[in-house]
Design a protein around this motif. Structure first.
Motif, PDB file in Angstrom:
ATOM      1  N   ASP A 178      15.933 -25.796 -55.550  1.00 37.94           N
ATOM      2  CA  ASP A 178      17.285 -26.503 -55.442  1.00 37.94           C
ATOM      3  C   ASP A 178      18.168 -25.680 -56.677  1.00 37.94           C
ATOM      4  N   GLY A 179      17.058 -24.582 -57.504  1.00 39.07           N
ATOM      5  CA  GLY A 179      17.777 -23.959 -58.266  1.00 39.07           C
ATOM      6  C   GLY A 179      18.424 -22.906 -57.591  1.00 39.07           C
ATOM      7  N   GLY A 180      19.779 -21.754 -58.288  1.00 36.78           N
ATOM      8  CA  GLY A 180      20.881 -21.249 -57.327  1.00 36.78           C
ATOM      9  C   GLY A 180      19.730 -19.269 -57.666  1.00 36.78           C
TER      10      GLY A 180
ATOM     11  N   THR B 243      20.296 -26.143 -44.944  1.00 37.63           N
ATOM     12  CA  THR B 243      21.511 -25.936 -45.306  1.00 37.63           C
ATOM     13  C   THR B 243      21.734 -25.946 -46.803  1.00 37.63           C
ATOM     14  N   GLY B 244      22.827 -25.648 -46.818  1.00 35.54           N
ATOM     15  CA  GLY B 244      22.851 -25.186 -48.927  1.00 35.54           C
ATOM     16  C   GLY B 244      23.975 -25.272 -49.405  1.00 35.54           C
ATOM     17  N   LEU B 245      24.547 -24.386 -50.961  1.00 34.84           N
ATOM     18  CA  LEU B 245      25.520 -24.309 -50.567  1.00 34.84           C
ATOM     19  C   LEU B 245      25.851 -22.961 -51.636  1.00 34.84           C
TER      20      LEU B 245
ATOM     21  N   THR C  90      22.122 -21.177 -52.657  1.00 33.51           N
ATOM     22  CA  THR C  90      21.262 -22.980 -53.567  1.00 33.51           C
ATOM     23  C   THR C  90      20.695 -23.553 -52.286  1.00 33.51           C
ATOM     24  N   LYS C  91      19.894 -23.885 -52.628  1.00 33.20           N
ATOM     25  CA  LYS C  91      19.112 -24.592 -51.336  1.00 33.20           C
ATOM     26  C   LYS C  91      18.502 -23.507 -49.581  1.00 33.20           C
TER      27      LYS C  91
ATOM     28  N   GLY D  85      30.961 -22.296 -51.281  1.00 35.81           N
ATOM     29  CA  GLY D  85      31.624 -22.528 -49.152  1.00 35.81           C
ATOM     30  C   GLY D  85      29.480 -23.327 -49.053  1.00 35.81           C
ATOM     31  N   HIS D  86      29.589 -23.691 -47.610  1.00 30.71           N
ATOM     32  CA  HIS D  86      28.495 -23.829 -46.972  1.00 30.71           C
ATOM     33  C   HIS D  86      28.206 -22.732 -46.307  1.00 30.71           C
ATOM     34  N   LEU D  87      26.175 -23.077 -46.837  1.00 31.24           N
ATOM     35  CA  LEU D  87      26.118 -22.264 -46.647  1.00 31.24           C
ATOM     36  C   LEU D  87      24.693 -23.130 -45.261  1.00 31.24           C
TER      37      LEU D  87
END
Lengths: 229, 333
Positions: free
Chosen positions: A213-215, A169-171, A206-207, A155-157
């Motif tokens: 940019d890592g998880g 924003t991130g995933l 992530t992000k 999903g989107h974060l």
């Protein structure tokens, strides 16, 4: 492994293991096409974002530490809502969203001029919107009240800083599992079933407010009530 | 007595109105209560070099035949992304009368400093003023790539002085200790623009730091830089009263870099612009690692009687905006 992660895994194992005990309590099986809506609470564990020292450069090119910092996104209890549709008798697709306000914490220590240690904080509004799948494990009896499952999704974060000055924003991705406990179920009618759902997940973000940019993985536990139509 | 090697710079230097930011000490004046920054507006800035009998560094060292090349030094700011300042080397012979000062002598105050900038205008001279950079011949100089024991690094000093001629004042990002015989020794610094030079033999001052880059970028931003950078602003008080001259350090917790600014208004306000967006913590400290007059006129009532402290809230510098007002309440020592 962190204590909170161990607790989450334990709850999931407990839920799966107990399904056989409940197998004797017979309920109607869910049919494909049924819609399920759930609302509940979601707890997400703390996330370590990283540490950095404030250094100055010495005449020989070395570092003189002025102070140290360690940054975390604190654990958070928030709200979660899901809507799923049964694709097969053992497979469900769902969309989900959540909201919480974790604290961003920077712990500052070891100042060279003896400034008092401080934990600087701010509140972050965190929104998620995503989709996933649930697979109902075949370990349960076809008509048991306790139904174990595994799930995964993406999903989107969105994370909004306290003063609403900046949006990150991130995933996010998650895998996990849990169980549904049917309180009420019937083969026909507008409302097909009502129950409770508990699950444990490993959430990878992530992000967002992360430094890279890592998880970054956190444990999470959700508990909700659901209605199946 | 040997006469100084002088790098003489002339170009169109005019007063331009600065944006309402009160950080990165800049050369300028206050007109009608408004800060007016002194900066170059015509590019490239042309410079020329003269050698007045100095023996350990030649004009050739500056012209690029030996390292370090002054074009690299003068172009230090050009290595910074998003900075539009450009300089252009011109040989003294081509530079015209006003850019060459063959009879230059040591300026007042140069004896105790490795380098000094001097802004001047000759009597009857029209056009832009001139900036002279003097390298003090009372010091021994080196242009060796790795430095030389007992000699000051020319490139480091040149980079600092070029920061001044670009319009930057001093940075307070450094730690010093008092020498037994007087003066201060630099333990560490995180800005080329720190007012006290590293000890002889060090070449550490050749590298621009985040504070230098942010400061020069604030003076010479690219057209769209305001959209991609941010700022932090606030006010420092002690017992409810605003204080002047408090040093505010913004530390980027993700990148591990520091930039500094000062409270520069009567109501204790600070604003640090051209910052990389991100998550910061703020540290307030008095100026105690260099003489106050390295930063401010003696006439200013600079407050150094307060304890070092951190602000207990995270400060977010947004892209294209400001952090919002940060209140900093310091306490007396």
């Amino acid at each position: 492994m962190k204590r909170s992660t161990l607790v989450a895994i334990g709850l999931w194992i407990l839920a799966v293991g107990s399904s056989r005990v409940a197998a004797a309590q017979s309920v109607p099986a869910a049919e494909p096409g049924r819609l399920e809506v759930s609302v509940g609470a979601l707890w997400i564990g703390q996330l370590a974002l990283g540490s950095n020292d404030a250094n100055e450069t010495t005449p020989t090119g070395g570092n003189l530490k002025i102070f140290s910092t360690s940054t975390d996104l604190g654990s958070v209890a928030g709200l979660e809502a899901r809507m799923g549709v049964r694709l097969l008798q053992s497979l469900e697709a769902e969309v989900e969203g959540s909201y919480g306000t974790p604290q961003l914490k920077v712990t500052i220590t070891g100042d060279i001029e003896n400034a008092p240690d401080v934990t600087a904080t701010e509140s972050v509004q965190q929104f998620t919107l995503g989709a996933g799948v649930m697979w109902y494990l075949p370990v349960h009896a076809a008509r048991a009240r306790l139904v174990p499952f595994v799930s995964g999704g993406v999903g989107h974060l969105r994370q909004v800083h306290e003063e609403r000055t900046s949006l990150e924003t991130g995933l996010y991705y998650y895998v996990g599992g849990g169980a549904k406990w049917l309180l009420f179920a019937r083969p026909r009618g507008f409302v097909n079933a009502i129950g409770l759902r508990v699950d444990a997940r490993a959430i990878v973000r992530t992000k967002g407010v992360a430094f890279d940019d890592g998880g970054h993985t956190s444990p999470a536990i959700g508990a909700s009530a659901f209605v199946r139509f | 007595m040997r006469r100084p090697l002088a790098a003489i710079v002339a170009a169109a230097l005019v007063f331009v109105q600065a944006p309402p930011a009160y950080a990165y000490l800049k050369f300028g004046v206050t007109v009608g209560g408004q800060a007016i920054t002194l900066k170059w507006t015509q590019m490239p800035v042309r410079y020329s070099i003269s050698n007045q009998g100095i023996t350990d560094v030649s004009v050739a060292d500056f012209q690029g035949r030996r390292r370090p090349r002054v074009r690299d030094v003068a172009g230090g700011a050009d290595r910074v992304n998003l900075v539009s300042v450009r300089r252009d080397y011109r040989r003294a012979a081509r530079a015209g009368r006003r850019t060459v000062d063959a009879g230059v002598s040591e300026p007042p105050g140069a004896r105790s400093r490795p380098g000094v900038d001097q802004l001047s205008r000759r009597s009857g001279e029209r056009g832009p003023p001139r900036v002279d950079i003097f390298f003090n011949t009372a010091f021994q100089w080196s242009v060796a790539p790795a430095g030389a024991t007992g000699r000051f690094d020319l490139e480091s000093t040149a980079l600092h002085e070029i920061g001044h001629l670009s319009g930057l004042g001093h940075s307070a990002l450094g730690e010093t200790e008092l020498r037994d015989g007087g003066g201060r020794r630099v333990l560490a610094a995180e800005a080329v623009m720190f007012p006290i030079a590293f000890s002889a033999g060090s070449v550490t001052g050749r590298t621009l730091k985040a504070d230098d880059i942010t400061g020069i970028t604030d003076l010479y931003p690219e057209a769209d830089f305001a959209r991609t950078s941010g700022s932090v602003s606030g006010r420092v008080t002690k017992e409810g009263q605003p204080i002047f001259g408090a040093h505010i350090v913004a530390f980027d917790v993700a990148r591990g870099t520091s930039v500094g600014g000062f409270t520069l208004t009567a109501d204790g306000r600070f604003s640090i612009g051209s910052m990389t967006p991100g998550i910061y913590i703020l540290r307030a400290e008095p100026i105690d690692d260099a003489d106050v007059d390295s930063f401010f006129d003696a006439s200013r009532n600079t407050d150094i009687d307060f304890r070092v402290m951190f602000v207990d809230r995270v400060v977010v510098v947004p892209k294209g905006g400001d952090s919002g007002d940060v209140a900093v309440a310091v306490v007396r020592k």
